[in-house]
Scaffold this motif. Structure first.
Motif, mmCIF file in Angstrom:
data_model
loop_
_atom_site.group_PDB
_atom_site.id
_atom_site.type_symbol
_atom_site.label_atom_id
_atom_site.label_comp_id
_atom_site.label_asym_id
_atom_site.label_seq_id
_atom_site.Cartn_x
_atom_site.Cartn_y
_atom_site.Cartn_z
ATOM 1 N N ASN A 1 17.057 -23.561 40.231
ATOM 2 C CA ASN A 1 16.975 -24.567 41.291
ATOM 3 C C ASN A 1 16.077 -24.137 42.459
ATOM 4 O OD1 ASN A 1 20.389 -24.696 40.569
ATOM 5 N ND2 ASN A 1 18.981 -26.287 39.918
ATOM 6 N N ALA A 2 16.289 -22.902 42.907
ATOM 7 C CA ALA A 2 15.533 -22.440 44.078
ATOM 8 C C ALA A 2 15.542 -20.905 44.094
ATOM 9 C CB ALA A 2 16.154 -22.972 45.361
ATOM 10 N N PRO A 3 14.448 -20.300 44.602
ATOM 11 C CA PRO A 3 13.253 -20.962 45.155
ATOM 12 C C PRO A 3 12.385 -21.590 44.070
ATOM 13 C CG PRO A 3 13.001 -18.580 45.185
ATOM 14 C CD PRO A 3 14.399 -18.842 44.755
ATOM 15 N N ALA A 4 11.582 -22.566 44.485
ATOM 16 C CA ALA A 4 10.709 -23.255 43.545
ATOM 17 C C ALA A 4 9.628 -22.313 43.020
ATOM 18 C CB ALA A 4 10.059 -24.455 44.239
ATOM 19 N N GLY A 5 9.014 -22.698 41.928
ATOM 20 C CA GLY A 5 7.939 -21.888 41.376
ATOM 21 C C GLY A 5 6.793 -21.732 42.354
ATOM 22 N N SER A 6 6.256 -20.535 42.431
ATOM 23 C CA SER A 6 5.129 -20.201 43.323
ATOM 24 C C SER A 6 5.454 -20.436 44.794
ATOM 25 C CB SER A 6 3.881 -21.003 42.928
ATOM 26 O OG SER A 6 3.519 -20.765 41.588
ATOM 27 N N ASN B 1 24.742 -16.963 21.282
ATOM 28 C CA ASN B 1 23.696 -17.904 21.681
ATOM 29 C C ASN B 1 23.231 -17.554 23.097
ATOM 30 O OD1 ASN B 1 23.911 -19.679 19.342
ATOM 31 N ND2 ASN B 1 25.909 -20.267 20.216
ATOM 32 N N SER B 2 21.954 -17.507 23.318
ATOM 33 C CA SER B 2 21.437 -17.180 24.657
ATOM 34 C C SER B 2 20.175 -17.982 24.934
ATOM 35 C CB SER B 2 21.135 -15.685 24.784
ATOM 36 O OG SER B 2 20.077 -15.313 23.931
ATOM 37 N N VAL B 3 19.880 -18.116 26.207
ATOM 38 C CA VAL B 3 18.707 -18.895 26.607
ATOM 39 C C VAL B 3 18.214 -18.390 27.958
ATOM 40 C CG1 VAL B 3 20.086 -20.679 27.768
ATOM 41 C CG2 VAL B 3 17.784 -21.233 26.935
ATOM 42 N N LEU B 4 16.887 -18.364 28.100
ATOM 43 C CA LEU B 4 16.256 -18.079 29.396
ATOM 44 C C LEU B 4 16.054 -19.390 30.140
ATOM 45 C CD1 LEU B 4 13.470 -15.448 28.645
ATOM 46 C CD2 LEU B 4 15.377 -15.152 30.227
ATOM 47 N N ALA B 5 16.268 -19.378 31.432
ATOM 48 C CA ALA B 5 16.063 -20.591 32.224
ATOM 49 C C ALA B 5 14.616 -21.052 32.134
ATOM 50 C CB ALA B 5 16.445 -20.348 33.675
ATOM 51 N N ASP B 6 13.687 -20.139 32.350
ATOM 52 C CA ASP B 6 12.258 -20.439 32.230
ATOM 53 C C ASP B 6 11.665 -19.523 31.172
ATOM 54 O OD1 ASP B 6 12.486 -22.299 34.203
ATOM 55 O OD2 ASP B 6 11.090 -21.343 35.619
ATOM 56 N N SER B 7 10.863 -20.095 30.279
ATOM 57 C CA SER B 7 10.245 -19.261 29.247
ATOM 58 C C SER B 7 9.309 -18.232 29.854
ATOM 59 C CB SER B 7 9.490 -20.140 28.248
ATOM 60 O OG SER B 7 8.496 -20.907 28.920
ATOM 61 N N THR B 8 8.727 -18.562 31.012
ATOM 62 C CA THR B 8 7.908 -17.623 31.782
ATOM 63 C C THR B 8 8.617 -17.351 33.094
ATOM 64 O OG1 THR B 8 5.873 -18.520 30.822
ATOM 65 C CG2 THR B 8 5.656 -17.212 32.838
ATOM 66 N N ASN B 9 8.741 -16.099 33.467
ATOM 67 C CA ASN B 9 9.447 -15.753 34.702
ATOM 68 C C ASN B 9 8.861 -16.510 35.891
ATOM 69 O OD1 ASN B 9 11.114 -13.892 33.387
ATOM 70 N ND2 ASN B 9 9.584 -12.258 33.600
ATOM 71 N N ARG B 10 9.761 -16.995 36.737
ATOM 72 C CA ARG B 10 9.317 -17.759 37.910
ATOM 73 C C ARG B 10 8.805 -16.804 38.986
ATOM 74 N NH1 ARG B 10 12.730 -22.783 40.280
ATOM 75 N NH2 ARG B 10 12.061 -23.552 38.219
ATOM 76 N N THR B 11 7.708 -17.170 39.622
ATOM 77 C CA THR B 11 7.078 -16.315 40.632
ATOM 78 C C THR B 11 7.367 -16.831 42.037
ATOM 79 O OG1 THR B 11 4.998 -17.558 40.624
ATOM 80 C CG2 THR B 11 5.212 -15.753 39.038
ATOM 81 N N PHE B 12 7.345 -15.933 42.999
ATOM 82 C CA PHE B 12 7.405 -16.297 44.414
ATOM 83 C C PHE B 12 6.746 -15.182 45.215
ATOM 84 C CE2 PHE B 12 11.246 -13.903 43.614
ATOM 85 C CZ PHE B 12 11.424 -13.114 44.742
ATOM 86 N N THR B 13 6.347 -15.520 46.428
ATOM 87 C CA THR B 13 5.654 -14.573 47.308
ATOM 88 C C THR B 13 6.414 -14.443 48.612
ATOM 89 O OG1 THR B 13 3.491 -15.128 46.364
ATOM 90 C CG2 THR B 13 3.500 -14.095 48.547
ATOM 91 N N VAL B 14 6.698 -13.220 48.997
ATOM 92 C CA VAL B 14 7.290 -12.943 50.307
ATOM 93 C C VAL B 14 6.158 -12.618 51.279
ATOM 94 C CG1 VAL B 14 8.792 -11.406 51.639
ATOM 95 C CG2 VAL B 14 9.452 -12.123 49.330
ATOM 96 N N ASP B 15 6.108 -13.368 52.373
ATOM 97 C CA ASP B 15 5.066 -13.164 53.386
ATOM 98 C C ASP B 15 5.702 -13.433 54.738
ATOM 99 O OD1 ASP B 15 2.939 -13.121 55.095
ATOM 100 O OD2 ASP B 15 1.775 -14.675 54.088
#
Length: 298
Positions: free
Chosen positions: A27-32, A104-118
């Motif tokens: 849900n959060a934080p959003a991608g990128s 049974n297992s599942v990843l939320a996103d097939s590609t890890n979600r990214t974020f930037t701390v600034d």
């Protein structure tokens, strides 16, 4: 036999239910996302028909991508949140893996979600345009020095008649870091204005200039000659006063131009820099031999 069959059916049904893999959404934080806060709230929601799954919250905030928190007390369809202290400025990834008891297992996103701390402001900016300027151009160019910020977003140029920059009459957005100038459009009416430039990065960090004072004056001054009161005047004083009244919202100076004896070409003879709107003032000429002169006052 009936009891045995019932047990077999229950077991089969249990297997069928557990064969439905859980689902999970970030849900959060959003991608990128760009984050400037001191803490980060990570939220995800898992759904499992059995109401039972274990979810592992994974990230690389420590420098290594690994499981940070495992939780087996979820309620299906109810969001789970973790509040984590923000790491140092940089780029990071996160994800959530959920599994049920039968594997049974599942990843939320097939590609890890990214974020930037600034959490760092852009470098300071200042005006290159001259402060306290009086201009007759209603479309002046405003210039400032470039900022530096790896996550630069935009410059915002504001024009206001208030020093507090309340209710700006113009707002111009410049989205290129190296484009450090803009032209304001059709400032009206004449009067005192203030200009402010703000540099903002993608995380919302920002830095402002101090306000630039700008006076727009498109009206020419009005000059009334009080003395000499008429043309072809005869004077006995070799350093006569020329008395005028200037009407202007922002008077600067008043100048007397005088010809040579018997000549017609005018040259600057005297300047008065203490000029008050609507008030008489004297311009005293330098010594003038007897003769005929021409003059003009600006």
């Amino acid at each position: 036999f009936i009891g045995v069959i019932s047990c077999i059916l229950i077991a089969i049904l249990a297997v069928i239910v557990m064969a439905v893999a859980p689902t999970v959404s970030l849900n959060a934080p959003a991608g990128s996302a760009y984050i400037a806060t001191s803490t980060i709230t990570f939220t995800y929601t898992q759904t499992n028909s059995s109401n039972f799954s274990t979810c592992s919250f994974m990230n690389n905030l420590s420098g290594t991508f690994k499981v940070n928190i495992s939780n087996a007390t979820h309620v299906s369809g109810i969001a789970t949140s973790y509040v984590i202290d923000s790491p140092s400025d940089g780029n990071y990834i996160w994800n959530v893996n959920c599994s049920d008891p039968v594997g049974n297992s599942v990843l939320a996103d097939s590609t890890n979600r990214t974020f930037t701390v600034d959490r760092t402001n852009p470098d300071p900016i200042r005006f290159l345009s001259t402060n306290n300027s009086f201009v007759s151009d209603t479309t002046p160019e405003i210039r400032w020095n470039e900022t530096n910020d790896a996550n630069f977003d935009e410059y915002e140029v504001q024009l206001s008649s208030s020093l507090s920059m309340a209710s700006p009459t113009q707002t111009v957005t410049v989205s290129t870091r190296t484009s450090n100038s803009t032209t304001l459009s059709n400032i009206a009416p004449d009067g005192q204005y203030y200009v402010l430039v703000k540099a903002t990065d993608l995380a919302g960090n920002n830095v402002n200039t101090t306000p630039l004072y700008l006076y727009v004056d498109t009206a020419a001054p009005s000059v009334t000659l009080n003395s000499p009161s008429s043309n072809n005047t005869f004077r006995s004083d070799s350093t006569p006063d020329f008395n005028v009244t200037v009407v202007d919202g922002t008077p600067d100076d008043c100048q007397l131009f005088l010809s040579a004896q018997g000549g017609s070409a005018l040259t600057l003879n005297a300047t008065e820099r203490t000029v008050t709107n609507g008030t008489q003032l004297n311009l005293t000429a330098s010594s003038m031999p007897d003769g005929v002169y021409q003059f003009a006052i600006e």
